[in-house]
Motif scaffolding. Structure first.
Motif, PDB file in Angstrom:
ATOM      1  N   LEU A   1      42.604  23.624  33.759  1.00 53.29           N
ATOM      2  CA  LEU A   1      43.956  23.794  34.269  1.00 53.29           C
ATOM      3  C   LEU A   1      43.894  24.627  35.537  1.00 53.29           C
ATOM      4  CD1 LEU A   1      45.833  24.451  30.917  1.00 53.29           C
ATOM      5  CD2 LEU A   1      46.013  22.418  32.352  1.00 53.29           C
ATOM      6  N   ARG A   2      45.021  24.595  36.272  1.00 49.18           N
ATOM      7  CA  ARG A   2      45.070  25.296  37.550  1.00 49.18           C
ATOM      8  C   ARG A   2      45.613  26.708  37.352  1.00 49.18           C
ATOM      9  NH1 ARG A   2      46.217  23.385  43.407  1.00 49.18           N
ATOM     10  NH2 ARG A   2      44.761  21.770  42.787  1.00 49.18           N
ATOM     11  N   VAL A   3      44.971  27.699  38.016  1.00 46.58           N
ATOM     12  CA  VAL A   3      45.336  29.097  37.820  1.00 46.58           C
ATOM     13  C   VAL A   3      45.585  29.745  39.174  1.00 46.58           C
ATOM     14  CG1 VAL A   3      44.487  31.335  37.002  1.00 46.58           C
ATOM     15  CG2 VAL A   3      44.028  29.270  35.679  1.00 46.58           C
ATOM     16  N   TYR A   4      46.632  30.574  39.237  1.00 48.63           N
ATOM     17  CA  TYR A   4      46.971  31.291  40.469  1.00 48.63           C
ATOM     18  C   TYR A   4      46.029  32.461  40.637  1.00 48.63           C
ATOM     19  CZ  TYR A   4      49.725  34.002  43.829  1.00 48.63           C
ATOM     20  OH  TYR A   4      50.134  34.717  44.922  1.00 48.63           O
ATOM     21  N   LYS A   5      45.536  32.616  41.898  1.00 47.10           N
ATOM     22  CA  LYS A   5      44.563  33.689  42.131  1.00 47.10           C
ATOM     23  C   LYS A   5      45.221  34.779  42.968  1.00 47.10           C
ATOM     24  CE  LYS A   5      41.457  33.471  45.262  1.00 47.10           C
ATOM     25  NZ  LYS A   5      40.365  33.116  46.149  1.00 47.10           N
ATOM     26  N   ASP A   6      45.709  35.848  42.295  1.00 49.91           N
ATOM     27  CA  ASP A   6      46.332  36.927  43.073  1.00 49.91           C
ATOM     28  C   ASP A   6      45.313  37.967  43.496  1.00 49.91           C
ATOM     29  OD1 ASP A   6      45.937  37.805  40.486  1.00 49.91           O
ATOM     30  OD2 ASP A   6      47.577  39.261  40.590  1.00 49.91           O
ATOM     31  N   ARG A   7      44.156  37.932  42.853  1.00 52.62           N
ATOM     32  CA  ARG A   7      43.083  38.817  43.283  1.00 52.62           C
ATOM     33  C   ARG A   7      41.752  38.128  42.972  1.00 52.62           C
ATOM     34  NH1 ARG A   7      45.713  40.465  38.807  1.00 52.62           N
ATOM     35  NH2 ARG A   7      44.310  40.761  37.056  1.00 52.62           N
ATOM     36  N   PRO A   8      40.696  38.553  43.644  1.00 55.96           N
ATOM     37  CA  PRO A   8      39.434  37.791  43.573  1.00 55.96           C
ATOM     38  C   PRO A   8      38.877  37.716  42.147  1.00 55.96           C
ATOM     39  CG  PRO A   8      39.313  39.596  45.170  1.00 55.96           C
ATOM     40  CD  PRO A   8      40.616  39.723  44.508  1.00 55.96           C
ATOM     41  N   ILE A   9      38.196  36.603  41.863  1.00 47.81           N
ATOM     42  CA  ILE A   9      37.534  36.450  40.569  1.00 47.81           C
ATOM     43  C   ILE A   9      36.278  35.620  40.787  1.00 47.81           C
ATOM     44  CG2 ILE A   9      38.857  34.390  39.947  1.00 47.81           C
ATOM     45  CD1 ILE A   9      38.725  35.501  37.014  1.00 47.81           C
TER      46      ILE A   9
END
Lengths: 263, 282, 383
Positions: free
Chosen positions: C265-273
């Protein structure tokens, strides 16, 4: 439901049992007849007889009884309030001892307290009289005041103390303006209980009294014992009853007030 | 706020008072029971077991036994009368309950000597009650209502009944009466529901009531003295006689210690049962 | 004037247990600051430390730049509204309110009387002024307690679960009144509660506490929408926890993730991972849409999954569904116009549905703990 009627019947009979002697006494205080075997007419002469000069010793006994009752309740109110606060706010070994010490005089037969105080006073060579009666009365009244005030403390909302501190009250002000006013109904109720117990007491007084220190119960007792002037006893008892009812009624109003407030 | 000093200030006055005028006199009582009597009605020097030996005198065991028997019978009758009353009061609500409780308490507030005196006057040989019973033919001319064991028992029950009613009522007030309906629903008869559910439910009140009646009853003195005959004396009468009659204080002390030991039995039983109930709640 | 009330490494122990441990934060002048957490989290202790009923074992508390640790409670320029009101039962409402000014002895009798009248008007109790506390209702008692504290013009008003003893409707009404009052007097409020709704409704900022520590401080919306960990996410409102492993990066805003039982699934990236790291998303139930058919208008930033309605609770303003998708359960809340009158037949138990949500609505938590599921309305997210 046969079973539900029996308790009510017992209840009714017990109420009759409780009131018959008292009513008999009251009615006979207005009876013309010297012996209470027949009703010969309404009279107030027995009440009038109480004011005869020959019955002056009755009034002296009454005065002494009241003096002892007032002073012993005053002292017990102070002692009882202090010890109730100690028992309520501290949970130490000392308080466990204190607790037993407070309750023992309430539980043991009054006869034992009377005889042991008498032996104590005799051993010390103390002259028996009004002072020894006073000491004895304070000894049992202090316990009763403690129990009453302790009951009042159990419904005490401790956060009220924090609230008063929060609003700028020092410890002394908290005691004077919050704790004492809140305990007042309990202290007064305890005092009234002491007063009635002191006026009521025959057994302990009988042991620790000395010559010339007759209290009203002692006086009545000797009159009853020797079947002297029974109609006078009826009259005194009726007055006694009325006064006690008034005091009880007053103290009940106090305690009712205190239950309303605690809700 | 909590300080040791404050605790001492609050505790000391009453505690010291009770030690001086309750504990020390009680110890004095025990000590004096081992002293000889002086001829002048005081306490003599030296130690002796005379007063204790005198308890073997056939008179005393009879009186001791009578004291215990009368007190136990009084307790049983008081509990038997108080139970149904507490049952009724506990189930009532509102104004009537307060009124009835007051009706039960009010005689209790009237002077003790006057209450006993009232019975004495009521049962007096020349009194209205005996005279009417005789004229109705219910009792014979030679029957006395006063000066017998029956009179003593009746007045003792009269005097100590409130001590049984109040603790039982306090317990019944907290009892959940719907438990009785549950018991009936599960097949118990009304009587079984009361004996199996109500009485166990107020057991602590029952214990308190028992102690509050039994202990003062054991120390009765006024009642046998005023309404009893010479054959109805209890230990309290003997203590009073030894104190103020023939003035043998060590003997009075011995009898008092004996009475104290007897009253300790119900106190210890109640204390033990109460503690057991607290550790093994029903 | 920020940093009005400052906590510096404050620790309070009861025996060996640290009820409050090394807490540092500051409250700004004039704001409503809430301490929110389950019972036993140390929030009331923190309040009592400010009031002066306890002293911290370590650290200091500064009020307006002054260390107040050594000042006894009666001398502190703060006042408390107690949880059970703690009104003096032997005094009338008027006397209760006058208690503080009378002890302060700064005002004359006449001035005190004027102040008390003004305060009685402010809390709308002038007509009951001569009653005793036992004669008024819970809501009125509450207002007396507030008036009694406010009349002393405290620099901080401490409110210890002030509405907890009231019923729901009254609580909601008094919350509005409290906010109005705050606007009127402009005093700093430190507000302790375990009720997240209350805290969200009244606060400028909230500190969420657990076990003597602060988990997160922020504005209500920030805490609700970007909780730092699973405790905050689950304690404030309800949520779904979706765990999985980070996958390849799609652009600078989104990346893929393989979520347990759900697939890619698609995930929002608000900070690096980093690819391969474990991650857990918090997905609020109201952000999920339910439909019978797969919506045709989905963008590439939407996720969709198939499910079956296992349970539903009609709550009036919304309906709460429990939807099973493979091995896992989702909690979904949806508002609706007219449940029975809409053209489309309402969803029913057993219906096959599509669950859709925008990738931005799944917020990645910094920390996840499995046991926090217990805080949810129905914790059975995974079986």
């Amino acid at each position: 439901m046969k079973s539900s009627r029996l308790p009510a019947i017992v209840f009714a009979l017990v109420i009759v049992f409780l009131y018959v002697p008292i009513l008999f006494l009251v009615v006979n205080s207005f009876n013309e007849a010297r012996f209470s075997s027949t009703w010969t007419g309404f009279t107030l002469k027995w009440y009038a007889a109480l004011f005869n000069p020959q019955n002056r010793d009755l009034w002296e006994a009454t005065q002494r009884t009241l003096l002892i009752a007032v002073s012993s309740s005053a002292v017990s109110m102070i002692l009882g309030t202090l010890s109730a606060c100690a028992l309520h706010w501290y949970r130490t070994k000392l308080q466990r001892l204190n607790y037993g010490m407070i309750y023992l005089p309430v539980i043991i037969p009054d006869l034992l307290m009377g005889i042991s105080l008498l032996l104590f006073f005799v051993a010390l060579g103390v002259t028996l009289g009004t002072v020894t009666i006073l000491i004895a009365h304070i000894t049992f009244c202090a316990s009763f005041v403690t129990v009453v005030v302790l009951g009042r403390l159990q419904g005490f909302d401790e956060s009220v103390i924090a609230a008063a501190r929060d609003l700028g009250a020092t410890r002394w002000v908290v005691i004077r303006r919050v704790i004492l006013p809140l305990l007042a109904p309990g202290i007064v109720a305890g005092g009234l209980l002491s007063f009635t117990l002191s006026v009521d007491d025959y057994v302990i007084t009988f042991f620790v009294t000395g010559p010339g220190s007759t209290t009203l119960p002692l006086k009545i007792y000797s009159m009853v014992k020797h079947s002297r002037e029974l109609p006078l006893i009826n009259a005194i008892s009726t007055i006694f009853l009325v006064v006690t009812f008034l005091i009880v009624w007053w103290s009940q109003n106090l305690t009712r007030d205190q239950t309303v407030r605690s809700h | 706020m909590i300080r040791r000093k404050n605790e001492a200030i609050l505790t000391a006055p009453t505690l010291l008072w009770l030690i001086l005028f309750f504990v020390v006199p009680s110890i004095a009582m025990v000590v004096i029971s081992f002293r000889p009597a002086s001829i002048y009605g005081g306490v003599g020097e030296g130690w002796t077991l005379d007063a204790w030996r005198a308890l073997g005198n056939p008179n005393y065991p009879v009186i001791l036994w009578r004291t215990v028997r009368l007190s136990l019978v009084t307790t049983v009758i008081c509990l038997a009368l108080a139970l149904p009353i507490a049952f009724v009061l506990g189930r009532m609500q509102g104004k009537w309950r307060t009124i009835l409780v007051m009706i039960v308490i009010v005689p209790f507030w009237t002077n003790f000597v006057i209450r006993v005196a009232a019975w004495r006057i009521l049962l007096h040989p020349e009194g209205m009650l005996r005279q009417s019973l005789i004229s109705l033919g219910i009792i014979g001319n030679d029957t006395l209502l006063l000066y017998n064991e029956g009179a003593v028992l009746m007045v003792m029950v009269y005097t100590y009944l409130p001590f049984a009613i109040l603790p039982l009522y306090a317990a019944a007030e907290r009892f959940d009466y719907s438990l009785l309906e549950a018991a009936r629903d599960l097949g118990a008869s009304g009587f079984t529901a009361v004996t199996r559910v109500f009485i166990p439910g107020i057991s602590r009140g029952l214990l308190t009531a028992m102690a509050l009646v039994l202990i003062p009853a054991l120390g009765s003195y006024v009642i046998p003295d005023l309404v009893g005959g010479p054959g109805d004396e209890m230990i309290g009468n003997k203590i009073a006689q030894r104190t103020l009659g023939d003035r043998n204080l060590p003997q009075a002390a011995t009898l008092s210690v004996a009475l104290l030991l007897i009253t300790l039995i119900p106190m210890i039983v109640v204390y033990y049962l109460n503690r057991r109930e607290r550790t093994h709640p029903a | 004037m920020s940093d009005f009330l400052v906590f510096e490494n404050v620790t309070k122990r009861f025996g060996d247990l640290a009820v409050v441990s090394e807490i540092s934060f500051s409250v700004e002048k004039g704001e409503i600051f809430s301490l929110l957490g389950p019972s036993g989290c140390g929030k009331t202790t923190l309040l009592r430390l400010v009031a002066g009923f306890m002293k911290p074992d370590e650290g200091r508390i500064l009020l307006n730049g002054r260390d107040i640790n050594q000042i006894p409670p009666e001398k502190r320029p703060v006042n408390t509204v107690f949880q059970n009101y703690a009104l003096f039962p032997h005094l009338t409402l008027r006397q209760n309110i006058a208690f503080g000014p009378e002890l302060a002895k700064k005002l004359s009798r006449a001035e005190i009387d004027t102040e008390v009248e003004r305060m009685l008007d402010l809390v709308d109790l002038a007509s009951h002024a001569d009653k005793k506390p036992s004669q008024i209702s819970g809501g009125q008692k509450q207002r007396v307690a507030i008036g009694r504290a406010l009349i002393n013009k405290p620099e901080v008003l401490l409110l210890d679960e002030p509405l907890a003893a009231l019923d729901l409707k009254l609580r909601q009404r008094l919350l509005v009144e409290l906010e109005d009052l705050h606007e009127e007097v402009g005093i700093t409020f430190l507000y302790v509660t375990h009720d997240q709704g209350e805290a969200m409704g009244i606060s400028d900022r909230i500190a969420v506490m657990r076990a003597g520590k602060i988990e997160q401080i922020g504005a209500p919306a920030a805490i609700y929408e970007t909780p730092v960990n699973s405790f905050v996410a689950a304690f404030i409102g309800d949520t779904n926890f979706l765990s999985g492993v980070a996958g390849e990066e799609l652009d600078h805003e989104y990346h893929n993730a393989v979520l347990d039982d759900l697939g890619i699934l698609r995930v929002y990236k608000d900070r690096p991972i980093l690819q391969g790291d474990r991650l857990t998303l918090s997905l609020r139930p109201e952000t999920i849409a339910l439909s019978r058919a797969r919506p045709g208008t989905l963008t590439e930033n939407h996720n969709a999954a198939r499910g079956v309605i296992e349970d539903m609770i009609y709550l009036g303003s919304l309906t709460r569904f429990r939807v099973r998708s493979g091995a896992r359960l989702f909690m979904v809340e949806s508002q609706h116009g007219r449940f029975f009158l809409d053209d489309e037949k309402p969803l029913q138990r057993g219906d096959q549905v599509w669950l859709c949500w925008h990738a931005n609505d799944g917020y990645r938590l910094e920390n996840f703990s499995e046991e926090d599921r217990q805080l949810l309305s129905f914790p059975g997210g995974k079986e």
